[in-house]
Design an enzyme around this catalytic site. Structure first.
Site, PDB file in Angstrom:
ATOM      1  N   ASN A   5      28.253  67.166  37.358  1.00  0.00           N
ATOM      2  CA  ASN A   5      29.422  68.039  37.445  1.00  0.00           C
ATOM      3  C   ASN A   5      29.273  68.913  38.691  1.00  0.00           C
ATOM      4  O   ASN A   5      28.441  69.812  38.726  1.00  0.00           O
ATOM      5  CB  ASN A   5      29.507  68.885  36.168  1.00  0.00           C
ATOM      6  CG  ASN A   5      30.755  69.754  36.140  1.00  0.00           C
ATOM      7  OD1 ASN A   5      31.518  69.797  37.107  1.00  0.00           O
ATOM      8  ND2 ASN A   5      30.964  70.444  35.038  1.00  0.00           N
ATOM      9  N   HIS A  93      35.609  72.038  28.752  1.00  0.00           N
ATOM     10  CA  HIS A  93      34.341  72.599  29.225  1.00  0.00           C
ATOM     11  C   HIS A  93      34.340  74.091  28.946  1.00  0.00           C
ATOM     12  O   HIS A  93      35.397  74.730  28.962  1.00  0.00           O
ATOM     13  CB  HIS A  93      34.189  72.336  30.732  1.00  0.00           C
ATOM     14  CG  HIS A  93      32.826  72.664  31.239  1.00  0.00           C
ATOM     15  ND1 HIS A  93      32.443  73.954  31.550  1.00  0.00           N
ATOM     16  CD2 HIS A  93      31.740  71.897  31.467  1.00  0.00           C
ATOM     17  CE1 HIS A  93      31.180  73.945  31.956  1.00  0.00           C
ATOM     18  NE2 HIS A  93      30.729  72.708  31.905  1.00  0.00           N
ATOM     19  N   GLU A 141      27.314  71.682  24.930  1.00  0.00           N
ATOM     20  CA  GLU A 141      26.732  72.567  25.940  1.00  0.00           C
ATOM     21  C   GLU A 141      26.637  73.985  25.368  1.00  0.00           C
ATOM     22  O   GLU A 141      27.615  74.496  24.820  1.00  0.00           O
ATOM     23  CB  GLU A 141      27.594  72.607  27.205  1.00  0.00           C
ATOM     24  CG  GLU A 141      27.573  71.312  27.982  1.00  0.00           C
ATOM     25  CD  GLU A 141      27.971  71.492  29.453  1.00  0.00           C
ATOM     26  OE1 GLU A 141      27.615  70.626  30.247  1.00  0.00           O
ATOM     27  OE2 GLU A 141      28.631  72.489  29.790  1.00  0.00           O
ATOM     28  N   ILE A 146      24.039  77.641  30.588  1.00  0.00           N
ATOM     29  CA  ILE A 146      24.636  76.982  31.760  1.00  0.00           C
ATOM     30  C   ILE A 146      24.224  77.712  33.037  1.00  0.00           C
ATOM     31  O   ILE A 146      24.345  78.936  33.132  1.00  0.00           O
ATOM     32  CB  ILE A 146      26.177  76.920  31.631  1.00  0.00           C
ATOM     33  CG1 ILE A 146      26.574  75.937  30.526  1.00  0.00           C
ATOM     34  CG2 ILE A 146      26.817  76.515  32.954  1.00  0.00           C
ATOM     35  CD1 ILE A 146      28.055  75.847  30.240  1.00  0.00           C
ATOM     36  N   GLY A 177      21.610  73.828  31.675  1.00  0.00           N
ATOM     37  CA  GLY A 177      20.262  74.122  32.151  1.00  0.00           C
ATOM     38  C   GLY A 177      19.354  72.925  32.361  1.00  0.00           C
ATOM     39  O   GLY A 177      18.160  73.093  32.657  1.00  0.00           O
TER      40      GLY A 177
HETATM   41  O1  G3P Z   1      28.923  70.448  32.773  1.00  0.00           O
HETATM   42  C1  G3P Z   1      27.598  70.710  33.104  1.00  0.00           C
HETATM   43  C2  G3P Z   1      27.252  72.107  33.112  1.00  0.00           C
HETATM   44  O2  G3P Z   1      28.063  73.036  32.509  1.00  0.00           O
HETATM   45  C3  G3P Z   1      25.815  72.431  33.091  1.00  0.00           C
HETATM   46  O3  G3P Z   1      25.619  73.280  34.147  1.00  0.00           O
HETATM   47  O4  G3P Z   1      24.347  74.239  35.973  1.00  0.00           O
HETATM   48  O5  G3P Z   1      23.473  74.331  33.650  1.00  0.00           O
HETATM   49  O6  G3P Z   1      23.522  72.163  34.843  1.00  0.00           O
HETATM   50  P1  G3P Z   1      24.146  73.516  34.668  1.00  0.00           P
END
Ligand code: G3P
Length: 219
Positions: A5, A93, A141, A146, A177
């Site tokens: 993403n 999301h 998630e 995040i 994460g």
């Molecule tokens: O959609 C993926 C996302 O929300 C995770 O973000 O930066 O924690 O990998 P990140």
């Protein structure tokens, strides 16, 4: 399955998106067996040129609206995404939540146009509601992790609860994460089929090495 993403970071939009997409292209060229396992999600404003210039990559939108093409200012209709030759979109999301009261109807309506949706949820109660819409994929998630660099897999009980709540569903994903190859391994161990990753790839000092590390479990 590895969903990259790209969100809307300066490091992953416009010209800089090209650097990251070239990395994905290179890793796929070197490892053709993982070609169908990586999905890249560019910013909405980059979708068209990315799809035109990277025919080898599987591209998904980060969001779609349940609106018809035409009189829908500012909306992202499924018809438009599909007309680019893109078959997938993320939906709900945690940075782009949709109306929970109509989510089941909205998912059904969008999917009936032919777009395959990867629906995000924040807990197993929400997951069970989403399952009624028979989504192509469901992703868990934890919002607070995040972008933190602390993987969702550090909460194995919550992940297992989610995985159990969507038993029988295909394309079960987790994210937030996820940073290392070890996090990806652990995700699979906990019952996910794949992961969503953003910052660990987008902000990596060496995105090529990072991507090679993240795809390791599938090689
Ligand atoms: O959609 C993926 C996302 O929300 C995770 O973000 O930066 O924690 O990998 P990140």
């Amino acid at each position: 399955m590895l969903l990259l993403n790209l969100k809307t970071y300066p490091e992953s939009t416009q010209g800089n998106a090209k650097n990251l997409l070239d990395v994905v292209n290179n890793v796929i060229t070197e490892n053709p067996s993982i070609k169908d396992r990586i999905i890249v999600l560019p910013a909405a404003t980059d979708l068209f040129w990315v799809k035109q210039n990277y025919p080898n990559l599987i591209i998904a939108a980060q969001h779609v609206d349940n609106v018809a093409a035409g009189k829908s200012t500012g909306g992202i209709p499924a018809e438009l995404i599909l007309s680019y030759g893109i078959e997938y979109s993320l939906y709900n999301h945690s940075e782009k939540r949709v109306n929970t009261d109509t989510i089941v109807e909205d998912i059904k309506a969008i999917q009936s146009k032919g777009l395959k949706l990867i629906i995000c949820c924040e807990n197993s109660t929400e997951a069970k509601t989403i399952m009624q819409a028979e989504p192509f994929s469901i992703a868990y998630e934890t919002p607070d992790l995040i972008g933190s660099g602390i993987s969702v897999t550090t909460r194995p009980e919550a992940v297992k609860e989610f995985v159990d709540s969507v038993a029988g569903q295909k394309n079960i994903l987790i994210g937030a994460g996820v940073t290392t190859g070890e996090d990806v391994n652990k995700s699979i161990e906990l019952g996910a089929e794949g992961v969503l990753v953003a910052s660990a790839f987008v902000k990596a000092e060496d995105p090529y090495q990072k991507l090679k590390e993240l795809v390791q479990p599938w090689l």
